[in-house]
Structure formats: C-alpha cells, structure tokens
Design a protein around this motif. Structure first.
Motif, PDB file in Angstrom:
ATOM      1  N   ASP A 344       0.853  -1.200   0.000  1.00  0.00           N
ATOM      2  CA  ASP A 344       0.000   0.000   0.000  1.00  0.00           C
ATOM      3  C   ASP A 344       0.882   1.241   0.000  1.00  0.00           C
ATOM      4  OD1 ASP A 344      -2.043   1.810   0.128  1.00  0.00           O
ATOM      5  OD2 ASP A 344      -2.467   1.503   2.252  1.00  0.00           O
ATOM      6  N   PHE A 345       1.808   1.295  -0.953  1.00  0.00           N
ATOM      7  CA  PHE A 345       2.693   2.466  -1.007  1.00  0.00           C
ATOM      8  C   PHE A 345       3.079   2.736  -2.458  1.00  0.00           C
ATOM      9  CE2 PHE A 345       6.658   4.800   0.465  1.00  0.00           C
ATOM     10  CZ  PHE A 345       5.945   5.832   1.055  1.00  0.00           C
ATOM     11  N   GLY A 346       2.077   2.629  -3.333  1.00  0.00           N
ATOM     12  CA  GLY A 346       2.312   2.955  -4.734  1.00  0.00           C
ATOM     13  C   GLY A 346       2.833   1.793  -5.547  1.00  0.00           C
ATOM     14  N   ALA A 347       3.550   2.117  -6.615  1.00  0.00           N
ATOM     15  CA  ALA A 347       3.865   1.136  -7.649  1.00  0.00           C
ATOM     16  C   ALA A 347       5.323   0.693  -7.660  1.00  0.00           C
ATOM     17  CB  ALA A 347       3.475   1.685  -9.005  1.00  0.00           C
ATOM     18  N   GLY A 348       6.027   0.917  -6.570  1.00  0.00           N
ATOM     19  CA  GLY A 348       7.367   0.365  -6.454  1.00  0.00           C
ATOM     20  C   GLY A 348       8.438   1.253  -7.048  1.00  0.00           C
ATOM     21  N   PRO A 349       9.657   0.756  -7.216  1.00  0.00           N
ATOM     22  CA  PRO A 349      10.107  -0.603  -6.902  1.00  0.00           C
ATOM     23  C   PRO A 349      10.391  -0.804  -5.406  1.00  0.00           C
ATOM     24  CG  PRO A 349      11.933   0.702  -7.718  1.00  0.00           C
ATOM     25  CD  PRO A 349      10.720   1.582  -7.809  1.00  0.00           C
ATOM     26  N   VAL A 350      10.438  -2.084  -5.012  1.00  0.00           N
ATOM     27  CA  VAL A 350      10.798  -2.418  -3.632  1.00  0.00           C
ATOM     28  C   VAL A 350      12.307  -2.228  -3.465  1.00  0.00           C
ATOM     29  CG1 VAL A 350      10.932  -4.279  -1.921  1.00  0.00           C
ATOM     30  CG2 VAL A 350       8.904  -4.080  -3.388  1.00  0.00           C
ATOM     31  N   TRP A 351      12.725  -1.554  -2.399  1.00  0.00           N
ATOM     32  CA  TRP A 351      14.168  -1.353  -2.178  1.00  0.00           C
ATOM     33  C   TRP A 351      14.632  -1.817  -0.800  1.00  0.00           C
ATOM     34  CZ3 TRP A 351      16.002   1.959   1.688  1.00  0.00           C
ATOM     35  CH2 TRP A 351      15.034   2.762   2.307  1.00  0.00           C
ATOM     36  N   HIS A 352      13.685  -2.121   0.098  1.00  0.00           N
ATOM     37  CA  HIS A 352      14.084  -2.378   1.486  1.00  0.00           C
ATOM     38  C   HIS A 352      13.152  -3.434   2.084  1.00  0.00           C
ATOM     39  CE1 HIS A 352      16.418  -1.195   4.925  1.00  0.00           C
ATOM     40  NE2 HIS A 352      15.377  -0.841   5.641  1.00  0.00           N
ATOM     41  N   PHE A 353      13.738  -4.302   2.906  1.00  0.00           N
ATOM     42  CA  PHE A 353      12.996  -5.428   3.476  1.00  0.00           C
ATOM     43  C   PHE A 353      13.145  -5.391   4.993  1.00  0.00           C
ATOM     44  CE2 PHE A 353      13.353 -10.153   4.520  1.00  0.00           C
ATOM     45  CZ  PHE A 353      11.994 -10.400   4.446  1.00  0.00           C
ATOM     46  N   THR A 354      12.035  -5.265   5.703  1.00  0.00           N
ATOM     47  CA  THR A 354      12.086  -5.311   7.170  1.00  0.00           C
ATOM     48  C   THR A 354      11.147  -6.402   7.647  1.00  0.00           C
ATOM     49  OG1 THR A 354      10.326  -3.676   7.458  1.00  0.00           O
ATOM     50  CG2 THR A 354      12.570  -2.825   7.353  1.00  0.00           C
ATOM     51  N   THR A 355      11.385  -6.873   8.866  1.00  0.00           N
ATOM     52  CA  THR A 355      10.605  -7.986   9.395  1.00  0.00           C
ATOM     53  C   THR A 355      10.120  -7.654  10.799  1.00  0.00           C
ATOM     54  OG1 THR A 355      12.618  -8.961  10.343  1.00  0.00           O
ATOM     55  CG2 THR A 355      12.012  -9.665   8.124  1.00  0.00           C
ATOM     56  N   ALA A 356       9.099  -8.362  11.243  1.00  0.00           N
ATOM     57  CA  ALA A 356       8.698  -8.342  12.654  1.00  0.00           C
ATOM     58  C   ALA A 356       8.331  -9.780  12.989  1.00  0.00           C
ATOM     59  CB  ALA A 356       7.536  -7.389  12.883  1.00  0.00           C
ATOM     60  N   VAL A 357       9.377 -10.553  13.288  1.00  0.00           N
ATOM     61  CA  VAL A 357       9.220 -11.997  13.536  1.00  0.00           C
ATOM     62  C   VAL A 357      10.036 -12.366  14.773  1.00  0.00           C
ATOM     63  CG1 VAL A 357       8.938 -12.519  11.079  1.00  0.00           C
ATOM     64  CG2 VAL A 357      11.228 -12.599  12.077  1.00  0.00           C
ATOM     65  N   ARG A 358       9.787 -13.573  15.282  1.00  0.00           N
ATOM     66  CA  ARG A 358      10.563 -13.994  16.451  1.00  0.00           C
ATOM     67  C   ARG A 358      12.036 -14.197  16.064  1.00  0.00           C
ATOM     68  NH1 ARG A 358       9.726 -20.216  17.889  1.00  0.00           N
ATOM     69  NH2 ARG A 358       9.815 -21.124  15.803  1.00  0.00           N
TER      70      ARG A 358
END
Ligand code: ZN
Length: 457
Positions: A344-358
């Motif tokens: 939900d932030f437009g049409a990209g491109p993806v440049w960064h990957f973050t997580t919220a996992v154990r």
C-alpha cells in the motif's frame, strides 16, 4: 518417497534447498519479464475507476476483484462482509472575497460536515503548524477560518507523511476548540500542482464539528502571499455530508498449499480508493501486485507447502474498516496466519525489506533477504511496520514483513485527481511483483514459524 523429497528440499533449519531455490528463480524471472500486474491494474482503473468506500463504485470494485480472482484461476474465492458509515463528498468551492477576489483549488476532507448553503465567509487566521494553532489565544481564532500552512517533506520512505498528516486528522477539532468556523489546510502532499489532496479527518467527541478542507499546494502559497499583504476574507462552501451505513466486502482468494493448506501466508492490499483520481497508485498498484503474485504461484508446477491467501481489504481510507472486520472474523484462527505482507505504497520498486518476527526465524529471513538482493532490495531491521490493514492483526500477534517500495514521488499524487494509471511504470511494478512473490513463495515453502504463538514446536 514424499518424505525423502521434503528432507531434500528443507534443511533442518527450514532453509530452502536447491529444487525450491531454482523454482524461486523461475518465479522471479516470470514476474520480471511480464507486465501482467500492469494489465490487472489497467483493468481495475479503466473498468471500475475510482472506488470510494460507501459508493456504488465500491461494490463494482468488489465484483471486479471476485471475477478477476476467478478468471486468474485462484482455487477458492469468497467475500466477507464489512460495514461502515458512508460519507458523501458533495461540492467544494473556495474563494478570496477580499481584498483580491479569486477562486482557490480546494477539496473536502473525508467525514467533513457541510457549510451553510451560502458557505462560510470570514477572515482568515493562519498558522505555520498544528502546534502553533494549539498554543494560540482563542480570541485570535474565534469566528475565523483557520488556515494551517504546514508543508510536507519529501522522502523515499514517506516519513514526512507521518509528521504532516496530524494536521489533516486533527486540524478541524483543534480549530473548533478555539471557536473557529472552518479549517483549511495546506494539502498533505509534496507536489506543486493545482490538485488538492483529500484524506480522512476525525472529529474529537468533545468539540464542535466544523467544515474541513484542503487547498492545493500552489493555492496554499497564494493564500499565504495574500495574507502577507494584510487581512484576507475567504468564502468556503462545502456540501459534504454523512451518508447511511453501508455494507461492502473484503475479497479473498486462495492458492491452496500442497502439504499444509491450513497454514496461511497472507498478502494484502486495499480495494477502495479515494474518489478524485482512479486510485492507480493508492492502492490499485498494491491490488495488482498481490493478485499477480497469487496468479504466478497458482501456475507453478509444484505449489508451495502452505496456502497463499490474498486479501483485498474494504475501506482502508476511511478508517481500516475492512481490516478490522477481517481481524474480528478471523481472531479465533489467527494462529493459522503464519505471516503477512501488504502493498500500500504505490507502484514500487521495492528497495528495502524489514521484518517483525521472532528471533529464531531471523536466519530464515536472512535467506529471504539473500534471494531479494538480486532485485536490488536490502535488508533492514526487525521492527517492521507491516501495513495499515495488517495493524489490527499485528495487535493480536501476527508476524509481518514489509517490502518497502520507493515512495519518493508517491505523495505528489496521493489522494488527488492525479492518481491515475499513467503514473505507474510497468517495470517497477513487475519488480515489486518479483519481490512480493519471493517473500510469499519462500515463507509458504518453509516449515519455519515466525511467532512463538504458532503451531509446531
Ligand atoms: Zn492506501
């Protein structure tokens, strides 16, 4: 035989082995070398167009999505009800009455009430930001139209939005508290075009409800320059009003997992948009990305172990109504949702990957990050924001990742008449599809669990 095969494809740490990795490479290539997501987006923006929640266009969007999932071969497609109050935009006009009579480009803010039939005509009092209004003497404000001229800063992460959006959300109630007749804000946007940006505002319960609207950025400049020359009288007319309660739907489609279909990897986007543009960037692009990921995975020779569930949420823009309905309806089976991501932030491109996992799942996430690297995506922290529609489920413990798209230009168009298909680069959209597909496939193929609440172990 099956047992041997699984042993070969999953290491003891859940890390994916050669056959799964070559399938992933093929998936990435298919994502990058077709513009299928753009075709989906064109279909949505042309055949439905704007999809404001609570309108007949909202329901046409639902029908479009249901048919699109079916046409693209999703295994199961269904609707789940979401209800919310509707709002009718009506007309909006604004003009300087004195001393330099001329019209200004304006739009009503979501949930705003109307002015009187002949508008509200009053002197303007201007503030640099919301804090300045909060600390103002009510005598300065009472009986006037408040103008808040806080500008939004441009960045690729959209961090300026968080700072500026409080003006839109709370400006009317803060102004009403001091006796103002109406509030006008500088648009929450980074462009210099004559398109005002709409968006949700909220009335506090303990204040009067006054009309609230946004001026385009050049018109905010124009008003500020007029004010430099002395007192300015404005007339603002809005016929916005509350509509009836409305029933719409979250649209859900699944690609069944081959081994543990009850375990879900959720991909989300929101189906509604504001009404001024065609919602190509917000959030037609997200709809197209997650739908195309579903299509690509459904066409794989061997499906991943877990199910991919694509959820197109109803009415994100006016208060996350579809997301809240989904979280409530699925609370008792939330532990089937292994992990989720939203676009939900437009049409990209993806440049960064973050997580919220154990913590224990981080080595696996580093493997996902490795697979994202060739797409130009770098790895961030384990404090992912998730996405707006994921927040209600995150509060219940859902693990998430964010595949963060470049938002440098996003707020030039966001919530304006200028949010249209021509702003979307098909190549950037395909890169986002490749990134979301990488995440979805890998998390659906592994047996790693991402939350301590989860089944196994
Ligand atoms: Zn959005």
């Amino acid at each position: 035989m099956i047992f041997v095969c699984i042993m070969w494809m999953l290491g003891d740490d859940g890390v994916l082995k050669a056959p799964a990795m070559s399938r992933l490479e093929l998936l990435q290539q298919q994502a990058l070398h077709h513009n299928r997501a753009f075709d989906i987006l064109e279909s949505l923006t042309v055949e439905v167009g704007p999809r404001m929640a609570g309108t007949s266009h909202d329901l046409r969007g639902v029908q479009w999505a249901k048919h699109k999932f079916e046409e693209l071969g999703f295994d199961e497609v269904w609707l789940e009800q979401a209800q919310y109050p509707s709002w009718i935009r009506g007309e909006a006009t604004c003009e300087i009455v004195d001393p330099f009579p001329q019209p200004l480009a304006v739009t009503a803010l979501g949930t705003s009430v109307a002015t009187l039939d002949d508008g509200v005509t009053a002197q303007v009092v201007s503030f640099e930001n919301l804090d300045a209004l909060k600390s103002a003497d009510p005598l300065e404000v009472s009986g006037k139209i408040v103008f808040i001229n806080q500008a939004m800063e441009r960045s690729n992460t959209g961090r300026g939005y968080g700072k500026a959006v409080v003006v839109r959300r709370s400006g009317a109630s803060e102004a009403a508290r001091k006796g103002a007749l109406a509030v006008l804000i500088r648009s929450i946007g980074t462009d210099s075009h004559r398109f005002p940006h709409t968006g949700l505002q909220r009335y506090d319960e303990d204040t009067e409800q006054i009309p609230a609207a946004a001026l385009s950025n050049p018109d905010a400049n124009q008003l500020q320059l007029a004010l430099k020359r002395g007192p300015v009288t404005l007339r603002l007319f809005l016929s916005a009003r509350k509509g009836p309660m409305f029933s719409s739907f979250n649209v859900i489609g699944e690609i069944k997992g081959r081994e543990v279909p009850e375990e879900l990897v959720l991909l989300g986007a929101h189906l509604d948009s504001w009404d001024l543009g065609t919602g190509a960037l917000d959030d037609g692009a997200g709809v197209a990305i997650v739908t195309e990921v579903g299509r690509l995975i459904s066409n794989m020779r061997e499906r991943p172990r877990r199910t991919i569930r694509v959820v197109l949420f109803a009415n994100e823009e006016q208060g996350l109504w579809g997301a809240k309905a989904y979280a409530a309806q699925h609370e008792s089976e939330l532990n089937r949702h292994m992990i989720a991501a939203e676009s939900d932030f437009g049409a990209g491109p993806v440049w960064h990957f973050t997580t919220a996992v154990r913590e224990k799942a981080l080595p696996f996430m580093h493997q996902v990050a490795e697979a994202l690297k060739p797409l130009g995506v770098d790895m961030g922290d384990n404090n992912s924001y998730g996405g707006p529609d994921l927040r209600p489920m995150m509060e219940l413990g859902l693990p998430v990742v964010s595949l963060i798209q470049d938002g440098t230009d996003y707020f030039d168009y966001h919530h304006t008449a200028d949010d249209t298909l021509d702003k979307v680069d098909p190549k950037a959209l395909s890169q986002s599809v490749a990134a979301f597909a990488t995440f979805a496939y890998m998390c659906a193929e592994t047996d790693v669990t991402f939350s301590d609440e989860h089944i196994h172990e």
